[in-house]
Design an enzyme around this catalytic site. Sequence first.
Site, PDB file in Angstrom:
ATOM      1  N   HIS A  14      -1.520  -6.844  11.914  1.00 35.39           N
ATOM      2  CA  HIS A  14      -2.536  -6.964  10.866  1.00 35.39           C
ATOM      3  C   HIS A  14      -3.302  -8.271  11.005  1.00 35.39           C
ATOM      4  O   HIS A  14      -2.724  -9.348  10.912  1.00 35.39           O
ATOM      5  CB  HIS A  14      -1.888  -6.900   9.484  1.00 35.39           C
ATOM      6  CG  HIS A  14      -2.862  -6.765   8.364  1.00 35.39           C
ATOM      7  ND1 HIS A  14      -3.294  -5.543   7.902  1.00 35.39           N
ATOM      8  CD2 HIS A  14      -3.516  -7.696   7.631  1.00 35.39           C
ATOM      9  CE1 HIS A  14      -4.157  -5.729   6.911  1.00 35.39           C
ATOM     10  NE2 HIS A  14      -4.306  -7.035   6.737  1.00 35.39           N
ATOM     11  N   ASP A  16      -7.243  -9.883   9.664  1.00 34.08           N
ATOM     12  CA  ASP A  16      -8.397  -9.620   8.800  1.00 34.08           C
ATOM     13  C   ASP A  16      -9.688 -10.260   9.299  1.00 34.08           C
ATOM     14  O   ASP A  16     -10.604 -10.514   8.499  1.00 34.08           O
ATOM     15  CB  ASP A  16      -8.106 -10.102   7.384  1.00 34.08           C
ATOM     16  CG  ASP A  16      -7.328  -9.080   6.566  1.00 34.08           C
ATOM     17  OD1 ASP A  16      -7.845  -7.972   6.391  1.00 34.08           O
ATOM     18  OD2 ASP A  16      -6.214  -9.396   6.120  1.00 34.08           O
ATOM     19  N   GLU A 114      -6.599  -0.545   5.220  1.00 36.36           N
ATOM     20  CA  GLU A 114      -5.658  -1.175   4.290  1.00 36.36           C
ATOM     21  C   GLU A 114      -5.917  -0.680   2.867  1.00 36.36           C
ATOM     22  O   GLU A 114      -6.705  -1.237   2.133  1.00 36.36           O
ATOM     23  CB  GLU A 114      -5.782  -2.700   4.353  1.00 36.36           C
ATOM     24  CG  GLU A 114      -4.698  -3.404   3.579  1.00 36.36           C
ATOM     25  CD  GLU A 114      -4.738  -4.914   3.740  1.00 36.36           C
ATOM     26  OE1 GLU A 114      -3.732  -5.556   3.422  1.00 36.36           O
ATOM     27  OE2 GLU A 114      -5.786  -5.437   4.164  1.00 36.36           O
ATOM     28  N   HIS A 141      -3.276  -0.907  -1.564  1.00 36.46           N
ATOM     29  CA  HIS A 141      -3.446  -2.350  -1.417  1.00 36.46           C
ATOM     30  C   HIS A 141      -2.804  -2.984  -2.653  1.00 36.46           C
ATOM     31  O   HIS A 141      -1.686  -2.618  -3.016  1.00 36.46           O
ATOM     32  CB  HIS A 141      -4.917  -2.729  -1.223  1.00 36.46           C
ATOM     33  CG  HIS A 141      -5.101  -4.165  -0.872  1.00 36.46           C
ATOM     34  ND1 HIS A 141      -5.861  -5.026  -1.631  1.00 36.46           N
ATOM     35  CD2 HIS A 141      -4.577  -4.923   0.130  1.00 36.46           C
ATOM     36  CE1 HIS A 141      -5.805  -6.239  -1.108  1.00 36.46           C
ATOM     37  NE2 HIS A 141      -5.037  -6.210  -0.032  1.00 36.46           N
ATOM     38  N   HIS A 182       2.472  -3.361   1.138  1.00 36.39           N
ATOM     39  CA  HIS A 182       1.751  -3.343  -0.148  1.00 36.39           C
ATOM     40  C   HIS A 182       2.260  -2.286  -1.119  1.00 36.39           C
ATOM     41  O   HIS A 182       1.811  -2.258  -2.262  1.00 36.39           O
ATOM     42  CB  HIS A 182       0.239  -3.154   0.043  1.00 36.39           C
ATOM     43  CG  HIS A 182      -0.505  -4.395   0.381  1.00 36.39           C
ATOM     44  ND1 HIS A 182      -0.758  -5.376  -0.552  1.00 36.39           N
ATOM     45  CD2 HIS A 182      -1.058  -4.821   1.548  1.00 36.39           C
ATOM     46  CE1 HIS A 182      -1.449  -6.358   0.027  1.00 36.39           C
ATOM     47  NE2 HIS A 182      -1.623  -6.055   1.305  1.00 36.39           N
ATOM     48  N   HIS A 203       2.503  -5.656   7.672  1.00 33.96           N
ATOM     49  CA  HIS A 203       2.593  -7.095   7.388  1.00 33.96           C
ATOM     50  C   HIS A 203       3.397  -7.323   6.115  1.00 33.96           C
ATOM     51  O   HIS A 203       2.855  -7.436   5.032  1.00 33.96           O
ATOM     52  CB  HIS A 203       1.210  -7.749   7.319  1.00 33.96           C
ATOM     53  CG  HIS A 203       0.259  -7.190   6.299  1.00 33.96           C
ATOM     54  ND1 HIS A 203      -0.069  -5.856   6.224  1.00 33.96           N
ATOM     55  CD2 HIS A 203      -0.444  -7.795   5.301  1.00 33.96           C
ATOM     56  CE1 HIS A 203      -0.931  -5.670   5.234  1.00 33.96           C
ATOM     57  NE2 HIS A 203      -1.162  -6.823   4.648  1.00 33.96           N
ATOM     58  N   ASP A 285      -1.037 -11.502   9.483  1.00 34.14           N
ATOM     59  CA  ASP A 285      -2.042 -11.551   8.415  1.00 34.14           C
ATOM     60  C   ASP A 285      -2.989 -12.720   8.594  1.00 34.14           C
ATOM     61  O   ASP A 285      -3.470 -13.315   7.627  1.00 34.14           O
ATOM     62  CB  ASP A 285      -1.399 -11.580   7.028  1.00 34.14           C
ATOM     63  CG  ASP A 285      -2.328 -11.069   5.923  1.00 34.14           C
ATOM     64  OD1 ASP A 285      -3.440 -10.593   6.254  1.00 34.14           O
ATOM     65  OD2 ASP A 285      -1.968 -11.155   4.743  1.00 34.14           O
TER      66      ASP A 285
END
Length: 345
Positions: A14, A16, A114, A141, A182, A203, A285
């Site tokens: 993961h 971003d 996500e 999420h 999550h 993650h 992350d």
Amino acid sequence: MTFDALPFPVIDGHNDLPWERRETHDSGVEGIDSEQGSLHTDLPKLRAGGVVGQFWSVFVPTDVPDPVRATLQQVDLAHRIIERWPDALALARTAAEVRAAIDSGRTASLLGAEGGHSIGDDLAVLRDLARLGVRYMTLTHNDDTPWADSATGSHPHGGLTDRGREVVAEMERIGMLVDLSHTSPETMRDALDVATQPVVFSHSSTIAVNDHPRNVPDDVLARLGDNGGVVMITFVPKFVSGAWADWEDAGSVGEPPLVTVSDVADHVEHARDVAGAAHIGLGGDYDGTPVLPPDLRDVSRYPVLAAELQRRGWGADDLRALAGGNVLRVLEATDERFARTAHVR
């Protein structure tokens, strides 16, 4: 060099960077070929960190007005990043394409959505994301969906609803990995109850080491052996360290507690002890959290974690499995279904 010849070939679960580029660079793709102090991720850092594979998150927040459209924009941005830097990055949808990218000296670039809000409760959109190369979807999420409870939501469903089970079944049918990061523990358990394919946690860390709602309880970790899935340990300080989480909860006043690579290694080793060495991975992350442990401050620092684990007695085979071998196995187990959906030749 081939994947199997590398000592610590990281396939991270993961990152971003696409959302960071949307927020700070108007979805621009220029500049990541040189070292960027403001970014956790750029091409030189990926090379220095031995990141041979990366799941780029096509994340959008749950409160965007049109999450399906926004997710498609993020898929487009990820594709544009990969296409802009063809000497360094290669789109990968299957394990074979991951290996081919590594053999060519490029970082295999996979996509992950996500949050179930990204499909607008429409299985046709789910299938279209798969056709665009999205290899996993996180069921939630930070907020609950109409069909699944989030770790940090209000838990209205007690886990998965019947619609949620339908979503999981369709994901498995088309070879899209079910990502349980999550989600609430009840959603995790419900998904594992119906899963016929390996799941991932892209993650997350472990509740036993730090009792945070974003982490995974031991009874769920223990089920990964039978399921074949992988928990990919994350580096977010509040997930890693109870002291950091308490400091944040108290208003982040004064100097924060120090979070180190040793703290992250504690989560890695606990997950190994409960789930097994074949069921752990890494999902840093990066560029999805404002700060990381100083030892792991950007994607160039994966060798620091490898060195810490070697110091603790880890052997070459287990290090390679943790770094990327285990998630590569999960891809291989589901590749045939996904290739049919995504029209991979």
